[in-house]
Design a protein around this motif. Structure first.
Motif, short mmCIF file in Angstrom:
data_model
loop_
_atom_site.label_atom_id
_atom_site.label_comp_id
_atom_site.label_asym_id
_atom_site.label_seq_id
_atom_site.Cartn_x
_atom_site.Cartn_y
_atom_site.Cartn_z
N LEU A 139 0.83 -1.21 0.00
CA LEU A 139 0.00 0.00 0.00
C LEU A 139 0.86 1.26 0.00
O LEU A 139 0.44 2.32 -0.47
N PHE A 140 2.07 1.13 0.53
CA PHE A 140 2.99 2.27 0.60
C PHE A 140 4.07 2.21 -0.49
O PHE A 140 5.02 3.00 -0.46
N GLY A 141 3.94 1.25 -1.41
CA GLY A 141 4.88 1.17 -2.52
C GLY A 141 6.12 0.36 -2.25
O GLY A 141 7.11 0.47 -3.00
N PHE A 142 6.12 -0.47 -1.21
CA PHE A 142 7.29 -1.28 -0.86
C PHE A 142 7.02 -2.75 -1.15
O PHE A 142 5.89 -3.23 -1.04
N GLU A 143 8.09 -3.46 -1.48
CA GLU A 143 8.02 -4.90 -1.75
C GLU A 143 8.88 -5.63 -0.73
O GLU A 143 10.10 -5.44 -0.69
N LEU A 144 8.27 -6.46 0.10
CA LEU A 144 8.99 -7.21 1.12
C LEU A 144 9.34 -8.61 0.64
O LEU A 144 8.74 -9.12 -0.31
N LEU A 145 10.29 -9.23 1.33
CA LEU A 145 10.68 -10.60 1.01
C LEU A 145 9.54 -11.56 1.32
O LEU A 145 8.79 -11.36 2.27
N ILE A 146 9.42 -12.61 0.52
CA ILE A 146 8.42 -13.65 0.76
C ILE A 146 8.92 -14.55 1.89
O ILE A 146 10.07 -14.99 1.88
N ASN A 147 8.07 -14.81 2.86
CA ASN A 147 8.50 -15.54 4.05
C ASN A 147 8.02 -16.99 4.10
O ASN A 147 8.60 -17.81 4.82
N PHE A 148 6.97 -17.31 3.36
CA PHE A 148 6.43 -18.68 3.35
C PHE A 148 5.98 -19.06 1.95
O PHE A 148 5.44 -18.23 1.22
N ARG A 149 6.22 -20.31 1.61
CA ARG A 149 5.75 -20.85 0.33
C ARG A 149 5.15 -22.23 0.57
O ARG A 149 5.79 -23.25 0.35
N THR A 150 3.93 -22.26 1.06
CA THR A 150 3.17 -23.49 1.33
C THR A 150 4.06 -24.62 1.89
O THR A 150 4.22 -25.67 1.26
N PRO A 151 4.64 -24.43 3.08
CA PRO A 151 5.59 -25.41 3.62
C PRO A 151 4.99 -26.77 3.93
O PRO A 151 5.71 -27.79 3.90
N TYR A 152 3.68 -26.84 4.21
CA TYR A 152 3.09 -28.13 4.57
C TYR A 152 2.82 -29.03 3.37
O TYR A 152 2.32 -30.15 3.53
N PHE A 153 3.17 -28.56 2.18
CA PHE A 153 3.13 -29.43 1.00
C PHE A 153 4.53 -29.88 0.61
O PHE A 153 4.75 -30.37 -0.50
N SER A 154 5.47 -29.72 1.54
CA SER A 154 6.84 -30.16 1.29
C SER A 154 6.92 -31.68 1.32
O SER A 154 6.23 -32.33 2.10
N ARG A 155 7.82 -32.22 0.48
CA ARG A 155 7.95 -33.67 0.37
C ARG A 155 9.09 -34.23 1.19
O ARG A 155 9.27 -35.45 1.28
N ASP A 156 9.90 -33.37 1.78
CA ASP A 156 10.92 -33.79 2.74
C ASP A 156 11.26 -32.59 3.62
O ASP A 156 10.84 -31.46 3.35
N ILE A 157 12.01 -32.82 4.68
CA ILE A 157 12.31 -31.77 5.65
C ILE A 157 13.18 -30.67 5.04
O ILE A 157 13.03 -29.49 5.38
N ALA A 158 14.09 -31.05 4.15
CA ALA A 158 14.93 -30.03 3.51
C ALA A 158 14.07 -29.05 2.72
O ALA A 158 14.28 -27.82 2.78
N GLU A 159 13.08 -29.57 2.00
CA GLU A 159 12.16 -28.70 1.27
C GLU A 159 11.35 -27.85 2.24
O GLU A 159 11.11 -26.66 1.99
N PHE A 160 10.93 -28.44 3.34
CA PHE A 160 10.16 -27.70 4.34
C PHE A 160 10.93 -26.46 4.79
O PHE A 160 10.36 -25.37 4.88
#
Length: 474
Positions: A258-279
């Motif tokens: 809303l203020f024109g800033f882009e923040l880093l993405i913090n989560f990418r659907t972790p519970y669909f990970s196929r192993d702990i490294a992907e999690f």
């Protein structure tokens, strides 16, 4: 000030309109952001504004000093900065924990020790803004960034109110340049911002808060709960902490846009990970990457043999656990995740799943389903330590899952379970997108989706039993 409080719903539009009244005047806008951020933080407890200011000043001036020196002096100033940051963090977050642990150890060997405890509240978000500043100084030391001489810009980067108390943990290389250049007001940023805010509120007040009530009921009465209820307790806590934290991150990203800033993405659907490294590539990404860049790689990473790599991996996970809180349960949680991860590394399978599950398909393969289920089960098991008050409670909870034959605590879980299943379905359908619903081509369907989510918030939002964001305590 909480994102889901009435105060914030008044605060945000006021700051938004005042900010954009000075369109094109970047210096004034930055000053508005900084003042708003201090108000936002001081709303909780104005006394800790001084600590925030001191922490900001330390890294600002050390950044300039480190940049102006070379060789040994440069390294000495870096360590002085690190000691100042960690010293503040230690006093406010870890001192009592280590004193208590030392006292218990001393008494167990017959040595009487009279400890001195500090009676002081834990400043909200101290771990987050401390790591913001430290990453800035580290990058200057490694000649990957040039320090700014504009204190308002730097303080705005550290104290930016959308991420101040619960992240994501931003990098100066990403956010600080956005304070320097002019921001443009666009309809796209406005719409995408509100999409993220809406989705974040749904995660928080519908999924996280309702799941949290049930999780707390089970963990508080685990001695009387049935085995099935104990499993449900861990299941609901898994979705409480995921939707609580990722919901906050979504709201933070949306407000920033809303203020024109882009923040880093913090989560990418972790519970669909196929192993702990992907999690761990998908969970709390800003913290995982911080530890990788500023601790794991400087320790040698995976370049000095298997033994050193295992050592470095354990160090990273244990410190990650300790970062979350001053309790042995968090350390156990970190160590357990390290033990999950190490076999994947030894077998060379830690980078097997770099894409999304069922990439380009609607239904995952049987092998992917098994991987997702196994990873989620292991994660839920680890969350028991994270949620429990003591290590003994965690082991007792796990033990009772297998041997407890109690009739139960009559857990009323059906409504919350249906809501979680709805969330899982939506999360799966938009697992490749940062902003849910955006890819729906039909405006009618897209708008209807927003109405449905808003309606679910109004009908099932836990406004009476409103809970703080879990990560405020970290």
């Amino acid at each position: 000030m909480l994102f889901h409080s009435f105060d914030f719903l008044i605060f945000l539009p006021i700051v938004f309109f005042v900010y954009w009244m000075f369109y094109g005047k970047t210096k004034i806008q930055n000053a508005i952001i900084l003042i708003a951020s201090y108000i936002f933080y001081g709303w909780w407890d104005w006394r800790f504004l001084l600590l925030l200011l001191v922490s900001t000043l330390i890294d600002f001036f050390f950044g300039l000093i480190i940049h102006s020196n070379t060789g040994r002096k440069k390294l000495i100033y870096l360590w002085l900065c690190i000691l100042n940051n960690l010293g503040i963090l230690f006093v406010f977050k870890y001192y009592n924990f280590f004193i208590e642990s030392f006292t218990e150890l001393s008494q167990s060997i017959g040595f009487n020790f009279s400890p001195y405890f500090i009676s002081i509240a834990l400043p909200v978000g101290i771990s987050f803004y401390t790591f913001h500043g430290m990453s800035y100084v580290f990058d200057i030391y490694r000649d990957k960034a040039v320090p700014t001489r504009n204190f308002i810009n730097y303080a705005g980067f550290v104290c930016f109110f959308p991420l101040l108390v619960a992240g994501p943990i931003e990098r100066a290389s990403n956010l600080l340049p956005q304070f320097i250049k002019a921001r443009k007001f666009t309809v796209e940023n406005l719409v995408n911002g509100f999409r993220l805010i809406l989705w974040g509120y749904f995660k928080k007040v519908v999924i996280a808060d309702n799941s949290g009530i049930l999780a707390s009921d089970v963990f508080n009465q685990y001695g009387s709960a049935s085995s099935f209820e104990l499993i449900l307790g861990a299941f609901f806590f898994a979705f409480q902490i995921y939707c609580d934290f990722s919901g906050y991150s979504d709201i933070a990203m949306g407000v920033a846009r809303l203020f024109g800033f882009e923040l880093l993405i913090n989560f990418r659907t972790p519970y669909f990970s196929r192993d702990i490294a992907e999690f761990w590539r998908r969970w709390h990404i800003s913290l995982s990457s911080w530890f990788k860049d500023y601790l794991y790689i400087p320790l040698g990473g995976s370049k000095n043999g298997i033994a050193a790599t295992i050592r470095n991996t354990i160090i990273i996970f244990v410190i990650s656990g300790l970062w979350h809180g001053a309790n042995w349960t968090f350390i156990a949680w970190g160590l357990l995740n390290a033990l999950y991860f190490i076999p994947l590394f030894l077998m060379g399978r830690n980078r097997n799943n770099m894409d999304h599950a069922a990439d380009g398909k609607l239904i995952p393969s049987f092998r992917e389903i098994v991987g997702i289920f196994t990873t989620f089960t292991l994660t839920c098991f680890a969350w028991i330590f994270f949620k429990s008050t003591t290590i003994n409670d965690a082991f007792s909870y796990i033990h009772k899952i297998f041997v407890n034959h109690n009739t139960g605590i009559n857990l009323d879980y059906k409504q919350s379970l249906v809501l979680v299943l709805i969330f899982i379905l939506i999360d799966w359908l938009f697992r490749t997108d940062v902003i849910p619903f955006k890819i729906i081509k039909s405006r009618g369907i897209r708008f209807s989706s927003y109405i449905i989510i808003f309606t679910l918030i109004c009908l099932f939002g836990s406004f009476i039993n409103k809970q703080d964001f879990i990560y405020f305590q970290f």
